[in-house]
Design a protein around this motif. Structure first.
Motif, PDB file in Angstrom:
ATOM      1  N   ILE A 148       0.836  -1.200   0.000  1.00 50.62           N
ATOM      2  CA  ILE A 148       0.000   0.000   0.000  1.00 50.62           C
ATOM      3  C   ILE A 148       0.873   1.253   0.000  1.00 50.62           C
ATOM      4  O   ILE A 148       0.619   2.214  -0.743  1.00 50.62           O
ATOM      5  N   LEU A 149       1.921   1.245   0.807  1.00 55.16           N
ATOM      6  CA  LEU A 149       2.828   2.388   0.830  1.00 55.16           C
ATOM      7  C   LEU A 149       3.482   2.608  -0.537  1.00 55.16           C
ATOM      8  O   LEU A 149       3.578   3.745  -1.025  1.00 55.16           O
ATOM      9  N   LEU A 150       3.926   1.530  -1.160  1.00 56.51           N
ATOM     10  CA  LEU A 150       4.545   1.657  -2.483  1.00 56.51           C
ATOM     11  C   LEU A 150       3.522   2.104  -3.521  1.00 56.51           C
ATOM     12  O   LEU A 150       3.844   2.881  -4.425  1.00 56.51           O
ATOM     13  N   SER A 151       2.298   1.629  -3.386  1.00 55.84           N
ATOM     14  CA  SER A 151       1.254   2.053  -4.312  1.00 55.84           C
ATOM     15  C   SER A 151       1.004   3.551  -4.193  1.00 55.84           C
ATOM     16  O   SER A 151       0.853   4.257  -5.197  1.00 55.84           O
ATOM     17  N   ARG A 152       0.962   4.044  -2.958  1.00 51.23           N
ATOM     18  CA  ARG A 152       0.804   5.488  -2.760  1.00 51.23           C
ATOM     19  C   ARG A 152       2.003   6.228  -3.356  1.00 51.23           C
ATOM     20  O   ARG A 152       1.861   7.340  -3.881  1.00 51.23           O
ATOM     21  N   GLY A 153       3.173   5.609  -3.269  1.00 47.16           N
ATOM     22  CA  GLY A 153       4.349   6.204  -3.886  1.00 47.16           C
ATOM     23  C   GLY A 153       4.216   6.301  -5.395  1.00 47.16           C
ATOM     24  O   GLY A 153       4.572   7.323  -5.992  1.00 47.16           O
ATOM     25  N   TRP A 154       3.687   5.249  -6.006  1.00 47.47           N
ATOM     26  CA  TRP A 154       3.482   5.287  -7.459  1.00 47.47           C
ATOM     27  C   TRP A 154       2.493   6.395  -7.845  1.00 47.47           C
ATOM     28  O   TRP A 154       2.659   7.060  -8.872  1.00 47.47           O
ATOM     29  N   VAL A 155       1.475   6.593  -7.022  1.00 47.93           N
ATOM     30  CA  VAL A 155       0.533   7.684  -7.286  1.00 47.93           C
ATOM     31  C   VAL A 155       1.264   9.023  -7.228  1.00 47.93           C
ATOM     32  O   VAL A 155       1.050   9.903  -8.077  1.00 47.93           O
ATOM     33  N   SER A 156       2.134   9.177  -6.249  1.00 53.06           N
ATOM     34  CA  SER A 156       2.903  10.418  -6.136  1.00 53.06           C
ATOM     35  C   SER A 156       3.787  10.633  -7.358  1.00 53.06           C
ATOM     36  O   SER A 156       3.905  11.751  -7.858  1.00 53.06           O
ATOM     37  N   THR A 157       4.409   9.569  -7.859  1.00 52.02           N
ATOM     38  CA  THR A 157       5.252   9.724  -9.052  1.00 52.02           C
ATOM     39  C   THR A 157       4.422  10.169 -10.242  1.00 52.02           C
ATOM     40  O   THR A 157       4.874  10.975 -11.060  1.00 52.02           O
ATOM     41  N   ALA A 158       3.198   9.634 -10.341  1.00 51.64           N
ATOM     42  CA  ALA A 158       2.331  10.004 -11.462  1.00 51.64           C
ATOM     43  C   ALA A 158       1.915  11.470 -11.382  1.00 51.64           C
ATOM     44  O   ALA A 158       1.559  12.072 -12.391  1.00 51.64           O
ATOM     45  N   ARG A 159       1.971  12.029 -10.175  1.00 48.47           N
ATOM     46  CA  ARG A 159       1.661  13.446  -9.991  1.00 48.47           C
ATOM     47  C   ARG A 159       2.903  14.320 -10.034  1.00 48.47           C
ATOM     48  O   ARG A 159       2.845  15.524  -9.803  1.00 48.47           O
ATOM     49  N   GLY A 160       4.051  13.699 -10.316  1.00 44.81           N
ATOM     50  CA  GLY A 160       5.296  14.454 -10.389  1.00 44.81           C
ATOM     51  C   GLY A 160       5.922  14.718  -9.045  1.00 44.81           C
ATOM     52  O   GLY A 160       6.873  15.497  -8.943  1.00 44.81           O
ATOM     53  N   GLN A 161       5.425  14.080  -7.992  1.00 42.59           N
ATOM     54  CA  GLN A 161       5.914  14.322  -6.631  1.00 42.59           C
ATOM     55  C   GLN A 161       6.914  13.228  -6.241  1.00 42.59           C
ATOM     56  O   GLN A 161       6.640  12.368  -5.400  1.00 42.59           O
ATOM     57  N   LEU A 162       8.088  13.272  -6.849  1.00 46.59           N
ATOM     58  CA  LEU A 162       9.066  12.214  -6.646  1.00 46.59           C
ATOM     59  C   LEU A 162       9.595  12.199  -5.215  1.00 46.59           C
ATOM     60  O   LEU A 162       9.835  11.124  -4.646  1.00 46.59           O
ATOM     61  N   THR A 163       9.781  13.359  -4.628  1.00 47.32           N
ATOM     62  CA  THR A 163      10.266  13.412  -3.246  1.00 47.32           C
ATOM     63  C   THR A 163       9.301  12.700  -2.309  1.00 47.32           C
ATOM     64  O   THR A 163       9.712  11.905  -1.453  1.00 47.32           O
ATOM     65  N   ARG A 164       8.020  12.969  -2.470  1.00 50.91           N
ATOM     66  CA  ARG A 164       7.023  12.301  -1.636  1.00 50.91           C
ATOM     67  C   ARG A 164       7.019  10.800  -1.897  1.00 50.91           C
ATOM     68  O   ARG A 164       6.874   9.995  -0.969  1.00 50.91           O
ATOM     69  N   ALA A 165       7.177  10.407  -3.151  1.00 55.19           N
ATOM     70  CA  ALA A 165       7.203   8.981  -3.491  1.00 55.19           C
ATOM     71  C   ALA A 165       8.351   8.283  -2.774  1.00 55.19           C
ATOM     72  O   ALA A 165       8.187   7.186  -2.225  1.00 55.19           O
ATOM     73  N   LEU A 166       9.514   8.907  -2.764  1.00 60.84           N
ATOM     74  CA  LEU A 166      10.669   8.316  -2.098  1.00 60.84           C
ATOM     75  C   LEU A 166      10.464   8.231  -0.584  1.00 60.84           C
ATOM     76  O   LEU A 166      10.983   7.322   0.072  1.00 60.84           O
TER      77      LEU A 166
END
Length: 357
Positions: A148-166
């Motif tokens: 679930i955490l990684l999935s939320r990270g993928w959502v962040s990457t799709a929004r351009g929020q790489l820092t949040r994804a990491l």
């Protein structure tokens, strides 16, 4: 379902396989397939799914639904995101229509569907799946917490929020380690590597000494190549991921190789690796931060490129600052330097540049 999970894990550890044609036995097959996919034994996971599909072909109800779930799960780990999304969507629909189905399976499926929507470039649709998860908590499904955490990270990457994804990836790594879930920790470290974290190699090297399955070895080599900015090793890692069957990792390693080649002035090699990454992604229908970085100017830092991307999505400096945990003044400084490096006269031009890129 918690009991079934424990039985499945025990069977995997002891090497025993349940042969009975009960629904619990089929659930056990699903968990065993999951364990094999996490370990990187994708061919074995495929074999389990195929065997189960044959055995369950004459059974009604949930058994056949589980067949589709296993196919979708295996397809996801292969990076066949179009096939995976079709399968998982079908499972979610059937579970929602089946009054006898428990919410646990739907919980797991919706999380995976969120990841697949994010990989397809639709973060809002992906976030909708996570909203459902938040509204339908299921204690027995805690084993998918790192997913679930990684999935939320993928959502962040799709929004351009790489820092949040990491940040999500880091949280998943810590959680898996605290729980002793070595396989999940390897997956989280691998994903962080694909997102550009060059600090994962030491831990992956440690895990490679004790964790079974080919994934950890491949991930450790990939991480080492990224840390050393070794373009040839990244390109080799991409080929290894292709052979293993993980197309998303293969595309990301190739894209990272292309960026390093380009930085070293090796244009032909950069073009070859970049074309390979784009071809894999186009074939399987996904987009990732590494692929998007192929369009970034070589002299932009990762932070500058991230902010440029968020500007392209229409965010204000204050919104960007809130997202990244920075001051507005720091964000404005990054924007100023990005405009200089991209020859953009103002923010409007930079926004247009970002959208074109």
């Amino acid at each position: 379902q918690a009991v079934v999970a424990l039985v499945a894990l025990k069977c995997v550890i002891t090497g025993r396989v349940l042969r009975t044609r009960t629904c619990d036995a089929y659930s056990t097959s699903s968990f065993r397939s999951r364990v094999m996919a996490i370990a990187g034994d994708l061919a074995v996971a495929d074999e389990i799914a195929a065997t189960y599909s044959t055995e369950a072909s004459d059974l009604p109800g949930f058994a056949r639904t589980l067949t589709t779930y296993m196919r979708g799960y295996a397809a996801y780990f292969h990076g066949n995101t179009i096939e995976a999304a079709d399968c998982i969507r079908g499972v979610v629909t059937r579970l929602a229509e089946d009054p006898r189905a428990t919410s646990g399976w739907e919980y797991a499926c919706r999380n995976r569907l969120g990841t697949l929507y994010a990989l397809a470039g639709d973060p809002d649709k992906a976030a909708g799946q996570h909203t459902w998860i938040e509204e339908h908590p299921h204690p027995s499904m805690s084993y998918v917490d790192t997913e679930i955490l990684l999935s939320r990270g993928w959502v962040s990457t799709a929004r351009g929020q790489l820092t949040r994804a990491l940040e999500y990836a880091a949280e998943a790594i810590v959680l898996a380690r605290e729980r002793g879930e070595a396989g999940n920790e390897v997956v989280a470290l691998q994903v962080a590597t694909q997102w550009g974290d060059d600090s994962t190699h030491s831990r992956l090297a440690e895990l490679a000494e004790t964790v079974e399955g080919p994934r950890v070895t491949h991930a450790a080599r990939h991480a080492k190549a990224l840390a050393e900015r070794d373009a040839d090793a990244l390109w080799e890692s991409s080929q290894e991921w292709v052979a293993l069957g993980d197309q998303i990792a293969a595309a990301d390693a190739a894209a990272q190789a292309a960026v390093v080649y380009a930085g070293a002035g090796k244009r032909t090699r950069a073009q070859q690796a970049g074309d390979a990454a784009r071809s894999i992604a186009a074939t399987h229908g996904f987009t990732t931060p590494a692929l998007r970085a192929l369009t970034a100017p070589a002299d932009l830092t990762r932070r500058e490129w991230e902010i440029v991307g968020l500007i392209g999505r229409g965010l204000t400096s204050r919104q960007i600052a809130d997202d990244l945990g920075l001051s507005t003044r720091t964000v404005e400084g990054h924007i100023y330097r990005a405009m200089q490096k991209t020859d953009c006269a103002d923010r409007t031009e930079l926004k247009r540049y970002a959208r074109d890129a």
